[in-house]
Design an enzyme around this catalytic site. Structure first.
Site, mmCIF file in Angstrom:
data_model
loop_
_atom_site.group_PDB
_atom_site.id
_atom_site.type_symbol
_atom_site.label_atom_id
_atom_site.label_comp_id
_atom_site.label_asym_id
_atom_site.label_seq_id
_atom_site.Cartn_x
_atom_site.Cartn_y
_atom_site.Cartn_z
ATOM 1 N N CYS A 5 39.263 146.484 67.047
ATOM 2 C CA CYS A 5 40.690 146.596 66.706
ATOM 3 C C CYS A 5 40.973 147.765 65.768
ATOM 4 C CB CYS A 5 41.185 145.290 66.075
ATOM 5 S SG CYS A 5 41.315 143.967 67.272
HETATM 6 N N1 LIG Z 1 38.993 139.347 70.013
HETATM 7 C C1 LIG Z 1 39.868 139.483 69.030
HETATM 8 O O1 LIG Z 1 39.650 139.061 67.920
HETATM 9 C C2 LIG Z 1 41.202 140.191 69.266
HETATM 10 C C3 LIG Z 1 42.179 140.093 68.285
HETATM 11 C C4 LIG Z 1 43.395 140.719 68.468
HETATM 12 C C5 LIG Z 1 43.592 141.487 69.617
HETATM 13 N N2 LIG Z 1 42.610 141.581 70.559
HETATM 14 C C6 LIG Z 1 42.886 142.390 71.748
HETATM 15 O O2 LIG Z 1 42.736 141.582 72.914
HETATM 16 C C7 LIG Z 1 42.183 142.360 73.974
HETATM 17 C C8 LIG Z 1 40.903 141.730 74.476
HETATM 18 O O3 LIG Z 1 39.947 141.746 73.439
HETATM 19 P P1 LIG Z 1 38.638 140.845 73.496
HETATM 20 O O4 LIG Z 1 37.910 141.006 72.232
HETATM 21 O O5 LIG Z 1 38.999 139.469 73.952
HETATM 22 O O6 LIG Z 1 37.852 141.600 74.666
HETATM 23 P P2 LIG Z 1 36.480 141.208 75.381
HETATM 24 O O7 LIG Z 1 35.656 142.425 75.406
HETATM 25 O O8 LIG Z 1 35.927 139.965 74.788
HETATM 26 O O9 LIG Z 1 36.940 140.938 76.892
HETATM 27 C C9 LIG Z 1 37.848 139.916 77.234
HETATM 28 C C10 LIG Z 1 37.601 139.470 78.646
HETATM 29 O O10 LIG Z 1 38.060 140.443 79.579
HETATM 30 C C11 LIG Z 1 37.200 140.403 80.709
HETATM 31 N N3 LIG Z 1 37.413 141.643 81.456
HETATM 32 C C12 LIG Z 1 36.984 142.876 81.137
HETATM 33 N N4 LIG Z 1 37.419 143.750 82.055
HETATM 34 C C13 LIG Z 1 38.136 143.046 82.951
HETATM 35 C C14 LIG Z 1 38.838 143.402 84.128
HETATM 36 N N5 LIG Z 1 38.881 144.659 84.527
HETATM 37 N N6 LIG Z 1 39.449 142.437 84.826
HETATM 38 C C15 LIG Z 1 39.413 141.163 84.417
HETATM 39 N N7 LIG Z 1 38.763 140.760 83.303
HETATM 40 C C16 LIG Z 1 38.130 141.696 82.593
HETATM 41 C C17 LIG Z 1 35.849 140.248 80.068
HETATM 42 O O11 LIG Z 1 34.903 139.776 80.991
HETATM 43 C C18 LIG Z 1 36.134 139.225 78.990
HETATM 44 O O12 LIG Z 1 36.013 137.900 79.488
HETATM 45 C C19 LIG Z 1 42.009 143.768 73.435
HETATM 46 O O13 LIG Z 1 43.151 144.535 73.720
HETATM 47 C C20 LIG Z 1 41.912 143.534 71.946
HETATM 48 O O14 LIG Z 1 42.300 144.675 71.213
HETATM 49 C C21 LIG Z 1 41.428 140.932 70.411
#
Ligand SMILES: NC(=O)c1ccc[n+]([C@@H]2O[C@H](COP(=O)([O-])OP(=O)(O)OC[C@H]3O[C@@H](n4cnc5c(N)ncnc54)[C@H](O)[C@@H]3O)[C@@H](O)[C@H]2O)c1
Length: 373
Positions: A220
């Site tokens: 992030c």
């Molecule tokens: N994890 C956090 O704490 C958090 C907090 C705030 C915002 N975010 C935002 O949320 C979003 C996701 O972050 P995250 O940490 O959950 O990511 P992550 O890397 O854990 O991935 C989330 C999921 O997306 C799937 N994925 C990846 N590419 C894909 C595709 N092309 N089609 C379908 N599924 C796909 C992955 O397999 C995984 O299950 C980002 O934009 C991040 O900035 C995350």
């Protein structure tokens, strides 16, 4: 799973997830083959060579579009620059479904506000900003999250909701940079920055404490503000100077930590054995993405140090090759010429570290007696 190993903490979602699976009402699949009423897209939005990489949002949109039915709702949760939901995801969904956003299906944006490892602020009690492409979409998105979270916060447009998330993370990035810069000045001025931050935090209004550290990590803070500055540069030909400066300051912190260690030890670190405590970017998690602690370990290796590290939460497959992962023992601590506390996991035995280290640099203000930021 963040924080892996050991007993689930209070508020940990795992027991509830297991109970939901046991109930037979929750099915998890890796595919997208069935029609749906609600689709939440929360895929990674990284940077590639400093430029937003929205390929996951695009491919997720292409995957769910053929199963989109009239009346269904699609919500994007990924952090991204304003305009993504309306200008990028919407057209992909429309092209793949033959339906129109707003007219035939609902389209919304609601940023993720997950704080991994935080037992107080969880999904259900963290207010959730919600927006829709039109009033009906906003109502559908809000109704969905009202069943999950205690409070939804309607925002008047998709773009405003997208900017809301970037504002939250840029605010954090900039304030951490401010306190990091002050930490680099306070030490040489003979002032304890930690004491100053704690004293300032007693002011009941107009101040929020941020603490210095070895840099920022995760997917992030090092990434999201650059989504904002990329868009502003592209569309307004203007530099968001605070973002550039904050990135620069935070990125130099690992190098600064090493310089401070060399100063404290009175020698350079070539040939020295260094024990790095914690490699995750965040306390009590195993997330090593963009971690400044990993960066410290890599810089130490590049300087010719022999580097061992203790990371109770991360899988060794995600750790740097040249760094040997070891258990935290008195013998390991004694054998090191220098120990650096990079991530202050609760699992560490701090008295053991302090008793056995011949030189300890504390980048987290967790050990009273150490040389610190
Ligand atoms: N994890 C956090 O704490 C958090 C907090 C705030 C915002 N975010 C935002 O949320 C979003 C996701 O972050 P995250 O940490 O959950 O990511 P992550 O890397 O854990 O991935 C989330 C999921 O997306 C799937 N994925 C990846 N590419 C894909 C595709 N092309 N089609 C379908 N599924 C796909 C992955 O397999 C995984 O299950 C980002 O934009 C991040 O900035 C995350």
């Amino acid at each position: 799973m963040p924080g892996g190993g050991g007993q689930p903490r209070r508020g940990h979602p795992l027991p509830r997830l297991l109970a939901a699976l046991d109930s037979g009402r929750l099915h998890i699949t890796t595919g997208c083959e069935a029609p749906y009423d609600i689709c939440v897209i929360a895929v990674p939005t990284p940077l590639r060579d400093g430029v937003p990489d929205l390929s996951c949002v695009e491919s997720a949109g292409r995957a769910v579009a053929p199963h989109l039915r009239p009346g269904a709702t699609v919500v994007l949760e990924s952090t991204t620059y304003p305009g993504t939901t309306e200008d990028l995801l919407g057209p992909i969904l429309e092209a793949g479904s033959g339906l129109r956003a707003g007219r035939d299906f609902r389209l919304g944006y609601s940023p993720e506000r997950i704080d991994p490892g935080n037992p107080t602020w969880r999904l259900e009690n963290t207010p959730k900003a919600v927006a829709g492409i039109d009033p009906a979409s906003l109502a559908a998105v809000r109704a969905f999250y009202d069943r999950i979270t205690e409070r939804t916060v309607p925002v008047s447009s998709l773009r405003t909701a997208e900017l809301t998330k970037l504002l939250e993370n840029t605010f954090r990035q900039v304030n951490i940079a401010l306190v990091n810069e002050l930490a680099m000045c306070a030490g040489p001025l003979g002032i304890d920055i930690w004491e100053a931050v704690d004293a300032a935090a007693t002011k009941p209004f107009g101040f929020m404490p941020f603490y210095p550290g070895p840099g920022v990590g995760g997917h992030c803070l090092p990434v999201d503000p650059s989504y904002l500055s990329w868009q502003v540069r592209r569309e307004l030909h203007h530099d968001v100077r605070l973002v550039s400066l904050a990135n620069e300051i935070n990125e130099q912190m690992p190098e600064y930590v090493i310089r401070r260690m060399e100063k404290g030890l009175g020698r350079d670190l070539r040939g020295a054995s260094v024990l790095v405590l914690g490699l995750a970017y965040k306390r009590n998690t195993g997330d090593v993405r963009e971690s400044p602690a990993v960066h410290i370990a890599e810089l130490l290796v590049r300087r010719g140090a022999r580097v061992r590290a203790v990371e109770p939460h991360a899988d060794s497959a995600h750790l740097p090759d040249d760094v040997l992962l070891v258990e935290l023992t008195g013998a390991e601590v004694r054998a090191a010429d220098a120990v650096v506390l990079a991530t202050d996991h609760d699992a560490f035995d701090y008295p053991l570290i302090e008793r056995n280290a011949s030189y300890l640099f504390d980048a987290r203000n967790r050990c009273g007696a150490a040389d610190r930021l």
